[in-house]
Design an enzyme around this catalytic site. Sequence first.
Site, PDB file in Angstrom:
ATOM      1  N   GLY A  46       0.162  -0.452   2.558  1.00 40.48           N
ATOM      2  CA  GLY A  46       0.397   0.491   1.463  1.00 40.48           C
ATOM      3  C   GLY A  46      -0.642   0.270   0.379  1.00 40.48           C
ATOM      4  CD  GLN A  51      -2.051  -1.981  -5.021  1.00 40.30           C
ATOM      5  OE1 GLN A  51      -1.496  -1.116  -4.343  1.00 40.30           O
ATOM      6  NE2 GLN A  51      -2.249  -3.202  -4.581  1.00 40.30           N
ATOM      7  CB  CYS A  92       0.333  -7.661  -3.621  1.00 36.80           C
ATOM      8  SG  CYS A  92      -0.257  -6.355  -4.705  1.00 36.80           S
ATOM      9  CG  LEU A  93      -3.811  -4.690   0.027  1.00 35.72           C
ATOM     10  CD1 LEU A  93      -4.195  -3.241   0.329  1.00 35.72           C
ATOM     11  CD2 LEU A  93      -4.403  -5.623   1.075  1.00 35.72           C
ATOM     12  CG  HIS A 134       4.936  -3.963  -3.002  1.00 34.07           C
ATOM     13  ND1 HIS A 134       4.881  -5.337  -3.032  1.00 34.07           N
ATOM     14  CD2 HIS A 134       3.665  -3.551  -3.274  1.00 34.07           C
ATOM     15  CE1 HIS A 134       3.650  -5.728  -3.316  1.00 34.07           C
ATOM     16  NE2 HIS A 134       2.882  -4.655  -3.467  1.00 34.07           N
ATOM     17  CD  GLU A 135       2.297  -0.089  -2.119  1.00 35.13           C
ATOM     18  OE1 GLU A 135       1.593  -0.028  -3.137  1.00 35.13           O
ATOM     19  OE2 GLU A 135       2.140  -0.982  -1.260  1.00 35.13           O
ATOM     20  CG  HIS A 138       1.501  -1.696  -7.172  1.00 41.10           C
ATOM     21  ND1 HIS A 138       0.928  -2.744  -7.856  1.00 41.10           N
ATOM     22  CD2 HIS A 138       1.528  -2.071  -5.864  1.00 41.10           C
ATOM     23  CE1 HIS A 138       0.638  -3.716  -6.997  1.00 41.10           C
ATOM     24  NE2 HIS A 138       0.996  -3.341  -5.796  1.00 41.10           N
TER      25      HIS A 138
HETATM   26  O1  K1U Z   1      -1.018  -4.197  -2.177  1.00 45.01           O
HETATM   27  C1  K1U Z   1      -0.145  -3.477  -1.728  1.00 45.01           C
HETATM   28  O2  K1U Z   1       0.616  -2.885  -2.467  1.00 45.01           O
HETATM   29  C2  K1U Z   1      -0.020  -3.352  -0.226  1.00 45.01           C
HETATM   30  C3  K1U Z   1       0.920  -4.362   0.377  1.00 45.01           C
HETATM   31  C4  K1U Z   1       2.214  -3.694   0.769  1.00 45.01           C
HETATM   32  C5  K1U Z   1       3.343  -4.608   1.100  1.00 45.01           C
HETATM   33  C6  K1U Z   1       3.301  -5.472   2.177  1.00 45.01           C
HETATM   34  C7  K1U Z   1       4.365  -6.283   2.467  1.00 45.01           C
HETATM   35  C8  K1U Z   1       5.489  -6.233   1.701  1.00 45.01           C
HETATM   36  C9  K1U Z   1       5.538  -5.378   0.634  1.00 45.01           C
HETATM   37  C10 K1U Z   1       4.457  -4.565   0.336  1.00 45.01           C
HETATM   38  C11 K1U Z   1       0.248  -4.954   1.593  1.00 45.01           C
HETATM   39  O3  K1U Z   1      -0.101  -4.278   2.493  1.00 45.01           O
HETATM   40  S1  K1U Z   1       0.052  -6.652   1.578  1.00 45.01           S
HETATM   41  C12 K1U Z   1      -0.949  -7.068   2.947  1.00 45.01           C
HETATM   42  C13 K1U Z   1      -0.404  -6.865   4.288  1.00 45.01           C
HETATM   43  O4  K1U Z   1      -1.141  -6.358   5.065  1.00 45.01           O
HETATM   44  C14 K1U Z   1       0.939  -7.232   4.761  1.00 45.01           C
HETATM   45  C15 K1U Z   1       1.650  -8.289   4.255  1.00 45.01           C
HETATM   46  C16 K1U Z   1       2.905  -8.606   4.761  1.00 45.01           C
HETATM   47  C17 K1U Z   1       3.421  -7.875   5.808  1.00 45.01           C
HETATM   48  C18 K1U Z   1       2.690  -6.826   6.318  1.00 45.01           C
HETATM   49  C19 K1U Z   1       1.454  -6.517   5.805  1.00 45.01           C
HETATM   50 ZN    ZN Z   2       0.896  -4.477  -4.090  1.00 46.57          ZN
END
Ligand code: K1U
Ligand code: ZN
Length: 169
Positions: A46, A51, A92-93, A134-135, A138
């Site tokens: 996401g 961001q 989170c990225l 989560h998004e 943000h």
């Molecule tokens: O930065 C962000 O908002 C994106 C975030 C979304 C997210 C992932 C996991 C839980 C809640 C929100 C990410 O994509 S983090 C990186 C990632 O690739 C990831 C991390 C954990 C599980 C699956 C993917």
């Molecule tokens: Zn995030």
Amino acid sequence: MALLPILQYPDPRLHTVARPVSAFDARLRTLAADMLQTMYESGGIGLAATQVDVHERLIVMDISEERNQPLVIVNPEIVWHSEASKLNEEGCLSVPAVYDRVERFESVHVRVWDEHGAQRTIEAQDVMAICIQHEMDHLLGKVFVEYLSPLKRDRIKKKMRKARREDAH
Ligand code: K1U
Ligand code: ZN
């Protein structure tokens, strides 16, 4: 399409509250396409416009294994949530290499528009429900580490600042 720089915590711009999208135009569709490319390139599931330093209520997501089900979410509003909530591991990225547990509603129904202005309601559970909450945080200027203890948050801030200093050299 273009890759967009992702703001890194503790950048104060991550705390900006986004305004609603008012025009479903070519600019919005280009921004959504750029955000999707940025999300795929970064390996995320996401990305919120906040961001990439655009303070409008726009999210892109793709929770599919094959990474072929892009979703563009405009002006999301939670219209229903489950009573039950659950602790889940999040990343989170904007806070690379930090993972911790956050409590989220197990299920949410979210009224959204797509990039063409069509409205629908998404019924989200599991990863989809976690990611969309989560998004949406943000878009309110909230980063997941703000749910953690002040001690953990301070450690994360120090770690991120140190990593940035090292990257600069
Ligand atoms: O930065 C962000 O908002 C994106 C975030 C979304 C997210 C992932 C996991 C839980 C809640 C929100 C990410 O994509 S983090 C990186 C990632 O690739 C990831 C991390 C954990 C599980 C699956 C993917
Ligand atoms: Zn995030």
